[in-house]
Enzyme design. Sequence first.
Site, PDB file in Angstrom:
ATOM      1  N   ASN A  22       0.840  -1.196   0.000  1.00 11.30           N
ATOM      2  CA  ASN A  22       0.000   0.000   0.000  1.00 11.30           C
ATOM      3  C   ASN A  22       0.882   1.256   0.000  1.00 11.30           C
ATOM      4  O   ASN A  22       2.108   1.161  -0.068  1.00 11.30           O
ATOM      5  CB  ASN A  22      -0.976  -0.012   1.183  1.00 11.30           C
ATOM      6  CG  ASN A  22      -0.272   0.008   2.536  1.00 11.30           C
ATOM      7  OD1 ASN A  22       0.895   0.385   2.651  1.00 11.30           O
ATOM      8  ND2 ASN A  22      -0.987  -0.409   3.571  1.00 11.30           N
ATOM      9  N   ASP A 216      -9.192  -9.633  -0.540  1.00 14.56           N
ATOM     10  CA  ASP A 216      -8.436  -8.825   0.410  1.00 14.56           C
ATOM     11  C   ASP A 216      -8.448  -7.349   0.007  1.00 14.56           C
ATOM     12  O   ASP A 216      -8.530  -6.469   0.862  1.00 14.56           O
ATOM     13  CB  ASP A 216      -6.996  -9.339   0.502  1.00 14.56           C
ATOM     14  CG  ASP A 216      -6.167  -8.572   1.521  1.00 14.56           C
ATOM     15  OD1 ASP A 216      -6.315  -8.839   2.720  1.00 14.56           O
ATOM     16  OD2 ASP A 216      -5.391  -7.687   1.110  1.00 14.56           O
TER      17      ASP A 216
END
Length: 341
Positions: A22, A216
């Site tokens: 991320n 996810d």
Amino acid sequence: MSVPQAASSLQLCRIMRPDDANIVGNVHGGIILKMIEEAGCIVGTRHCNTQNGDRCLAALVRVEKTEFLSPMFIGEVAHVTAEITYSSKHSLEVQVKVMAENILTGAKKLANKAALWYVPCSLQNVDKIMEVPPIKYASEDQEEEGRKRYEAQKMERMETKARVEEVVPLPPNPEDPPKEQYTVGFSQSNLIHLVGPSDCTLHDYVHGGVTMKLMDEVAGIVAARHCNTNVVTASVDAINFHRKIKKGCVVTVTGRLTFVSNKSMEIEVLVDASSLVEEEKGKYRAVSAFFTFISLDKFNKPLPVPPLKIQGEEEQRRFEEGKVRYLQNKAKRLADKEGHK
């Protein structure tokens, strides 16, 4: 005849890249789940093809509860070890560990461990389940413990089927008034994905790891919308693969909050599929699971999670069911911690 241990174990490793993580550098849980499934598929397929007869491919049918024990970051090397720990007549259990290595300091830490169940499907006929060659056990007790795990997961899969057809609310209409913050509707998210050749196995069905990565991602969006902070996967309850998803299908992955504690969020993720090319174009439930996420500050320390605003009896029911799962998992973690002292 039992199969030599070399055919029943496997080791893979690769470095974590920026596109695995991320915006603050934490590797996505879906990337780790995908690596775990790839290792399990390889070792399972290799094992099942040590016998004569049709060639086959190990297809994922279930992932047991998976804990993300330590975050992984860009630049670290993931060492994935997979070993077949039990085989029944038509299925096998693969246990996988993921170690994270900092190649600058040499430090290693256990990032993840999981147990996956596969069945071998014939390459000639995907609906034909092949027999699994037996493995060699270190002791009778080890075999008996594996048999207990097999029976337990078989029973849980049957119980889960009773609720998988539950209808998921439609995605928000952009023309509707905005939902109130911290409600289920505010953070609910949908992802639509067309299944292409790169997503698929030799059978032209979706890799389990590809599906888990999508799940996810959606769960992460739900968690981030609720908290408006950096979030990471903490654990995943059992993932059940109810029906296969074929190349050319459109999958709709839906995530919605079911329960929130002071430090964690439980997100139900459901995968529905429908074919664009087959005559039978009805939508069906393919996969279901519960993901748990936590909120982190800039130093990767847990942050409090905003309370969930419940609206209606259905949301209240799901919240209470989630609370039961949360308390059961908490009690199990405490018991495991006591057992390791």
